[in-house]
Design a protein around this motif. Structure first.
Motif, PDB file in Angstrom:
ATOM      1  N   ILE A 315       0.860  -1.193   0.000  1.00  0.00           N
ATOM      2  CA  ILE A 315       0.000   0.000   0.000  1.00  0.00           C
ATOM      3  C   ILE A 315       0.891   1.236   0.000  1.00  0.00           C
ATOM      4  O   ILE A 315       1.264   1.743   1.064  1.00  0.00           O
ATOM      5  N   PRO A 316       1.239   1.741  -1.174  1.00  0.00           N
ATOM      6  CA  PRO A 316       2.141   2.895  -1.238  1.00  0.00           C
ATOM      7  C   PRO A 316       1.487   4.220  -0.870  1.00  0.00           C
ATOM      8  O   PRO A 316       2.173   5.174  -0.511  1.00  0.00           O
ATOM      9  N   ASP A 317       0.143   4.289  -0.958  1.00  0.00           N
ATOM     10  CA  ASP A 317      -0.538   5.567  -0.740  1.00  0.00           C
ATOM     11  C   ASP A 317      -1.145   5.648   0.662  1.00  0.00           C
ATOM     12  O   ASP A 317      -2.319   5.389   0.867  1.00  0.00           O
ATOM     13  N   ASN A 318      -0.322   5.972   1.626  1.00  0.00           N
ATOM     14  CA  ASN A 318      -0.723   6.258   3.000  1.00  0.00           C
ATOM     15  C   ASN A 318      -1.467   5.105   3.685  1.00  0.00           C
ATOM     16  O   ASN A 318      -2.690   5.177   3.918  1.00  0.00           O
ATOM     17  N   PRO A 319      -0.761   4.043   4.039  1.00  0.00           N
ATOM     18  CA  PRO A 319      -1.403   2.930   4.743  1.00  0.00           C
ATOM     19  C   PRO A 319      -1.932   3.315   6.121  1.00  0.00           C
ATOM     20  O   PRO A 319      -2.872   2.680   6.606  1.00  0.00           O
ATOM     21  N   VAL A 320      -1.349   4.339   6.756  1.00  0.00           N
ATOM     22  CA  VAL A 320      -1.856   4.768   8.063  1.00  0.00           C
ATOM     23  C   VAL A 320      -3.286   5.279   7.923  1.00  0.00           C
ATOM     24  O   VAL A 320      -4.180   4.904   8.693  1.00  0.00           O
ATOM     25  N   LEU A 321      -3.523   6.124   6.923  1.00  0.00           N
ATOM     26  CA  LEU A 321      -4.868   6.652   6.693  1.00  0.00           C
ATOM     27  C   LEU A 321      -5.824   5.539   6.286  1.00  0.00           C
ATOM     28  O   LEU A 321      -6.977   5.500   6.734  1.00  0.00           O
ATOM     29  N   ARG A 322      -5.354   4.629   5.442  1.00  0.00           N
ATOM     30  CA  ARG A 322      -6.187   3.487   5.044  1.00  0.00           C
ATOM     31  C   ARG A 322      -6.589   2.661   6.264  1.00  0.00           C
ATOM     32  O   ARG A 322      -7.737   2.238   6.402  1.00  0.00           O
ATOM     33  N   GLY A 323      -5.616   2.402   7.147  1.00  0.00           N
ATOM     34  CA  GLY A 323      -5.912   1.628   8.346  1.00  0.00           C
ATOM     35  C   GLY A 323      -6.851   2.343   9.290  1.00  0.00           C
ATOM     36  O   GLY A 323      -7.683   1.718   9.961  1.00  0.00           O
ATOM     37  N   ALA A 324      -6.739   3.683   9.357  1.00  0.00           N
ATOM     38  CA  ALA A 324      -7.637   4.459  10.213  1.00  0.00           C
ATOM     39  C   ALA A 324      -9.067   4.351   9.717  1.00  0.00           C
ATOM     40  O   ALA A 324     -10.002   4.158  10.510  1.00  0.00           O
ATOM     41  N   VAL A 325      -9.269   4.464   8.409  1.00  0.00           N
ATOM     42  CA  VAL A 325     -10.616   4.342   7.847  1.00  0.00           C
ATOM     43  C   VAL A 325     -11.156   2.931   8.071  1.00  0.00           C
ATOM     44  O   VAL A 325     -12.316   2.739   8.455  1.00  0.00           O
ATOM     45  N   SER A 326     -10.321   1.926   7.837  1.00  0.00           N
ATOM     46  CA  SER A 326     -10.741   0.536   8.016  1.00  0.00           C
ATOM     47  C   SER A 326     -11.154   0.258   9.460  1.00  0.00           C
ATOM     48  O   SER A 326     -12.170  -0.398   9.720  1.00  0.00           O
ATOM     49  N   THR A 327     -10.380   0.773  10.408  1.00  0.00           N
ATOM     50  CA  THR A 327     -10.699   0.568  11.819  1.00  0.00           C
ATOM     51  C   THR A 327     -11.981   1.298  12.196  1.00  0.00           C
ATOM     52  O   THR A 327     -12.822   0.770  12.940  1.00  0.00           O
ATOM     53  N   ALA A 328     -12.157   2.515  11.684  1.00  0.00           N
ATOM     54  CA  ALA A 328     -13.383   3.259  11.946  1.00  0.00           C
ATOM     55  C   ALA A 328     -14.593   2.541  11.362  1.00  0.00           C
ATOM     56  O   ALA A 328     -15.677   2.520  11.974  1.00  0.00           O
ATOM     57  N   LEU A 329     -14.432   1.940  10.196  1.00  0.00           N
ATOM     58  CA  LEU A 329     -15.535   1.177   9.597  1.00  0.00           C
ATOM     59  C   LEU A 329     -15.923  -0.005  10.467  1.00  0.00           C
ATOM     60  O   LEU A 329     -17.116  -0.296  10.637  1.00  0.00           O
ATOM     61  N   SER A 330     -14.938  -0.702  11.030  1.00  0.00           N
ATOM     62  CA  SER A 330     -15.242  -1.838  11.907  1.00  0.00           C
ATOM     63  C   SER A 330     -16.045  -1.379  13.122  1.00  0.00           C
ATOM     64  O   SER A 330     -17.011  -2.044  13.539  1.00  0.00           O
ATOM     65  N   ILE A 331     -15.661  -0.242  13.699  1.00  0.00           N
ATOM     66  CA  ILE A 331     -16.371   0.288  14.869  1.00  0.00           C
ATOM     67  C   ILE A 331     -17.803   0.665  14.494  1.00  0.00           C
ATOM     68  O   ILE A 331     -18.765   0.309  15.190  1.00  0.00           O
ATOM     69  N   ALA A 332     -17.959   1.383  13.381  1.00  0.00           N
ATOM     70  CA  ALA A 332     -19.288   1.840  12.974  1.00  0.00           C
ATOM     71  C   ALA A 332     -20.189   0.673  12.584  1.00  0.00           C
ATOM     72  O   ALA A 332     -21.386   0.664  12.906  1.00  0.00           O
ATOM     73  N   ARG A 333     -19.619  -0.315  11.899  1.00  0.00           N
ATOM     74  CA  ARG A 333     -20.440  -1.465  11.491  1.00  0.00           C
ATOM     75  C   ARG A 333     -20.927  -2.253  12.690  1.00  0.00           C
ATOM     76  O   ARG A 333     -22.068  -2.727  12.710  1.00  0.00           O
ATOM     77  N   ASP A 334     -20.096  -2.413  13.704  1.00  0.00           N
ATOM     78  CA  ASP A 334     -20.551  -3.101  14.913  1.00  0.00           C
ATOM     79  C   ASP A 334     -21.672  -2.311  15.582  1.00  0.00           C
ATOM     80  O   ASP A 334     -22.623  -2.898  16.121  1.00  0.00           O
ATOM     81  N   ALA A 335     -21.568  -0.982  15.562  1.00  0.00           N
ATOM     82  CA  ALA A 335     -22.576  -0.152  16.205  1.00  0.00           C
ATOM     83  C   ALA A 335     -23.886  -0.140  15.415  1.00  0.00           C
ATOM     84  O   ALA A 335     -24.976  -0.223  15.994  1.00  0.00           O
ATOM     85  N   VAL A 336     -23.788  -0.053  14.087  1.00  0.00           N
ATOM     86  CA  VAL A 336     -24.977   0.083  13.251  1.00  0.00           C
ATOM     87  C   VAL A 336     -25.586  -1.267  12.890  1.00  0.00           C
ATOM     88  O   VAL A 336     -26.810  -1.445  12.914  1.00  0.00           O
ATOM     89  N   PHE A 337     -24.730  -2.233  12.559  1.00  0.00           N
ATOM     90  CA  PHE A 337     -25.216  -3.547  12.137  1.00  0.00           C
ATOM     91  C   PHE A 337     -25.459  -4.477  13.314  1.00  0.00           C
ATOM     92  O   PHE A 337     -26.185  -5.462  13.190  1.00  0.00           O
ATOM     93  N   GLY A 338     -24.816  -4.214  14.459  1.00  0.00           N
ATOM     94  CA  GLY A 338     -24.845  -5.168  15.575  1.00  0.00           C
ATOM     95  C   GLY A 338     -23.669  -6.109  15.450  1.00  0.00           C
ATOM     96  O   GLY A 338     -23.193  -6.406  14.348  1.00  0.00           O
TER      97      GLY A 338
END
Length: 342
Positions: A315-338
């Motif tokens: 991942i040459p284009d900012n893996p830190v930012l990619r990982g931040a979005v991915s982690t935020a998605l996991s948190i939101a999906r658990d909250a919204v989807f259960g």
């Protein structure tokens, strides 16, 4: 063994269906039945339930001349929730906002200034527009205290001090989580990068700073105090890994000399953790590319007690930012989807 209650069974089935829709895109009811193994009435009920809750909708039809309920394609309602990922560099703040499916809907950049919490909040507001955020994850240099979620004391960067997380939470109207930046890069590598499909690996981060992230048995390992992977402190009293592999220290080295230093740092991780794979990330690693990875692999093969592969970041284009979005998605999906089966 206790059996699941009807309510728990529904939650598990709903999350199973939602995860399949995230992974595969829109599906028909027959496809959901085939993939889940659930009965026709159970799938019909969950489709109705998820539609009523605003989580899925009809996106089209499948099958050429086929018509009717069995041809309807159901997909996740992308704007059901939004998340933000934040990466703070020495001179700039980068923000990405994504919908709950993972599609990017907004981005913003701000030059670093004195009031870091305000800068982050402003960049998030710009990237999100009128969209409410359900989770925000920020990549931070140094250790994050697993008890408080805030930065641990002793960070070298002046702007990164304990108390930053509470300050951000007062300015951002969403749950805010802070995570070590190298850990977030490892999340991205495991999801879609050089460690995709791997349950065990270490990420050796070579950039302005030096660090590592540890993933074992499929889980990111932070340590009791958040210090797992702080490889920069290793070494003798007079010289440490961070002194050997920081951006300034490696400037002007030829590739074999750089590989010697990288292999020396990686050897400790390999000998102690037996990760099977070392991913080389950060600007120094990307500059060295596959030739650097090959030389490091050769040197490790000569001394390592266990076999190990070495790959440069995928991942040459900012893996830190990619990982931040991915982690935020996991948190939101658990909250919204259960959390369902999780």
């Amino acid at each position: 063994m206790k059996t699941a209650t009807p309510q728990l069974a529904r939650a598990i089935n709903d999350r199973l269906a939602l995860d399949l829709l995230l992974e595969r895109g829109p599906l028909t009811a027959p496809q959901l039945r085939a993939l889940t193994g659930l009965s026709r009435p159970t799938v019909s009920d969950l489709i109705e339930r998820l539609q009523v809750n605003g989580l899925i909708g009809i996106t089209g039809e499948s099958g050429g001349d086929r018509r009717g309920p069995n041809a309807r394609l159901y997909g996740i309602v992308a704007d059901r929730a939004f998340v933000g990922g934040v990466d703070v560099r020495r001179d700039v703040v980068n923000v990405t906002v994504a919908d709950i499916v993972g599609g990017i809907v907004g981005e913003a950049t701000r030059p670093i200034g004195e009031n870091l919490p305000a800068l982050v909040a402003e960049a998030l507001t710009e990237a999100a527009g009128s969209r409410p955020l359900h989770a925000v994850v920020i990549g931070a240099p140094g250790m994050v205290d697993p008890q408080t979620g805030d930065l641990a004391a002793g960070n070298a960067e002046p702007a990164w001090r304990p108390g930053l997380l509470p300050a951000l939470r007062t300015l951002v109207d969403a749950p805010v989580v802070m995570e070590n930046e190298v850990n977030l890069a490892a999340v991205a590598e495991q999801a879609t990068g050089a460690a995709a499909g791997r349950d065990d690996f270490v990420l050796l981060w070579l950039d302005d700073g030096v660090g590592a992230a540890v993933v074992l048995d499929g889980r990111l390992r932070r340590g009791a105090s958040g210090g797992a992977g702080e490889i920069g402190f290793l070494g003798r009293l007079d010289i440490k890994v961070c002194d050997l592999l920081g951006a300034q220290a490696v400037r002007g080295l030829d590739l074999p000399a750089l590989a010697d230093r990288v292999a020396t740092a990686a050897f400790t991780l390999v000998a102690v953790l037996d990760p099977g794979l070392v991913v080389l990330g950060g600007a120094t690693s990307l500059a060295g590319g596959d030739p650097l990875a090959a030389l490091v692999a050769e040197r490790l093969a000569e001394v390592s007690p266990v076999p190990v592969h070495v790959r440069v970041s995928g991942i040459p284009d900012n893996p830190v930012l990619r990982g931040a979005v991915s982690t935020a998605l996991s948190i939101a999906r658990d909250a919204v989807f259960g959390q369902g089966r999780r």
